[in-house]
Design a protein around this motif. Structure first.
Motif, PDB file in Angstrom:
ATOM      1  N   TRP A  15       0.815  -1.027   0.464  1.00 36.25           N
ATOM      2  CA  TRP A  15       0.341  -0.040   0.012  1.00 36.25           C
ATOM      3  C   TRP A  15       1.015   1.305  -0.459  1.00 36.25           C
ATOM      4  N   SER A  49      -0.304   0.095  -3.855  1.00 31.30           N
ATOM      5  CA  SER A  49      -0.480  -1.195  -4.990  1.00 31.30           C
ATOM      6  C   SER A  49       0.107  -0.869  -5.780  1.00 31.30           C
ATOM      7  N   GLY A  98      -9.126  -2.709   1.033  1.00 30.19           N
ATOM      8  CA  GLY A  98      -9.739  -3.699   0.315  1.00 30.19           C
ATOM      9  C   GLY A  98     -10.091  -5.206   1.408  1.00 30.19           C
ATOM     10  N   ASP A 133     -12.557  -6.460   3.449  1.00 35.32           N
ATOM     11  CA  ASP A 133     -14.426  -6.224   3.419  1.00 35.32           C
ATOM     12  C   ASP A 133     -15.069  -7.269   4.944  1.00 35.32           C
TER      13      ASP A 133
END
Length: 391
Positions: A61, A63, A166, A168
């Motif tokens: 991160w 990316s 991402g 979740d």
């Protein structure tokens, strides 16, 4: 009367607090965790969900290389020699906003104050070095980096980062079902105990079910204790030495009475055991004794079930005593204390004094260990702040 029946005789001995804590730690383990969508966790953040498993970054991160500021993306070599008196044309410049990926063939961001436009053309008024204004791939996080450990109480910023990465779904601690049985009717102050215990259970991650008040009837209490549907039983009232103190006998009927009587003041008639296959904690009916025994025993069991740190959840800060706190050797004692104007602490009520008024007026409490005769004036102690108390 059975060997564990202390009614009319009193306690011949009481277990040390450390023995009671050891029984809880050996008997009570965390319930299976839950996989919960991030959106659902956000809606219940006030309930204090905690991670049941560590969370690691699934990838680098950011990316990919991206702009760290607004401006134009350029090849840094195209800006060599640029200045306010020597504008350099930038035919390949691309306008970008912070956070956008770097276009192919670019390696720097020229800020907006360092460019000028001449019709459709963009000119550099300053030069930039490779990497200026660029956030490199993995600069924030590398794939596999452990972000948060198991047991961490989730915060809004945590959820924001997870969403960006991402992630979740999170594995969080269970919300144990806690049956609170109010035993013995009006003498135990059921409205006081019910309100207080339900709030404490919610604080420690449980879902409370209030039952009662029930009469001081051994069979009725045993049936309530053994009923299915709970992960933890807490019963308040009828734990002492009077003839109608049938809660410990009812617990023995419903499962097992492991320990009855603790060297703790207030709260010495608390008991531990099992009922219907789940751990059970019996709390005294006097409200301050009930609060003390909950914090040190029942709360510990609940926090373990919920996958939380079993230690006391109160912020601990050093403090200096105004006067001596007298204590009895062989008994852990909880002193309710408040801060003075000059930052010292003084007792609001002794461990012998019943009632919640002292706890409401106090800023927190000091635990005097069983091996101590007390704390002299001017000594440094650990003040554990009650919920809502400013540090």
């Amino acid at each position: 009367m059975s060997a564990t029946d202390v009614r009319g005789r009193g306690f011949s001995s009481r277990a040390a607090l450390s023995v009671m804590e050891g029984w809880i730690d050996a008997t009570v383990g965390p319930l299976p965790p839950r996989a919960v969508p991030l959106a659902a966790i956000a809606a219940t953040l006030a309930e204090g969900p905690v991670l049941a498993e560590p969370v690691s970054a699934p990838g680098d991160w950011p990316s990919a290389d991206r702009a760290a500021r607004d401006g134009v993306a350029v090849a840094s070599s195209d800006t060599l020699g640029a200045g306010s008196y020597n504008p350099v044309p930038l035919p390949g410049a691309v306008t970008v906003a912070a956070g956008e990926p770097m276009p192919p063939g670019t390696d720097a961001i020229l800020p907006v104050e360092c460019i000028q436009t001449d019709g459709p053309f963009v000119e550099a008024l300053n030069s930039v070095a490779p990497g200026d204004g660029v956030e490199r791939r993995g600069e924030g996080l590398r794939a596999g980096t452990v972000l948060l450990k198991a047991g961490h109480r989730l915060r809004p910023q945590d959820l924001g980062l997870f969403a960006a990465l991402g992630i979740d779904v999170l594995c969080v601690g269970a919300r144990p079902r806690v049956r609170i049985v109010l035993a013995g009717g009006p003498r135990s102050g059921p409205e006081t105990l019910g309100a207080m215990l339900a709030a404490l259970v919610a604080r420690d991650g449980g879902v409370a079910e209030l039952v009662g008040p029930l009469p001081a009837d051994r069979a009725a209490l045993a049936a309530a204790y053994a009923a299915p549907g709970a992960d933890l039983l807490i019963s308040a009232g009828r734990t002492g030495v009077g003839e109608d103190d049938v809660a410990p006998l009812a617990l023995a009927d419903a499962g097992m009475l492991a320990l009855h009587g603790v060297a703790l003041r207030p709260g010495d008639s608390a008991a531990l055991g099992t009922a219907g296959g789940v751990p059970a904690v019996l709390l005294p009916g006097e409200p301050m004794a009930c609060l003390t025994a909950y914090e040190l025993l029942a709360g510990r069991a609940l926090r373990r079930l919920a996958g939380r740190d079993p230690a006391l959840p109160h912020p601990a800060v050093p403090a200096v005593t105004v006067r001596k706190l007298v204590s009895e050797i062989g008994c852990t004692e909880l002193y309710r204390v408040r801060r003075t104007a000059d930052g010292l602490v003084e007792p609001v009520a002794s461990p012998h004094r019943p009632g919640l008024a002292g706890a409401v007026l106090a800023d927190g409490f000091v635990l005097i260990p069983a091996e101590s005769e007390g704390v002299p004036a001017g000594a440094t102690v650990t003040l554990r702040c009650f919920d809502g108390t400013s540090l």
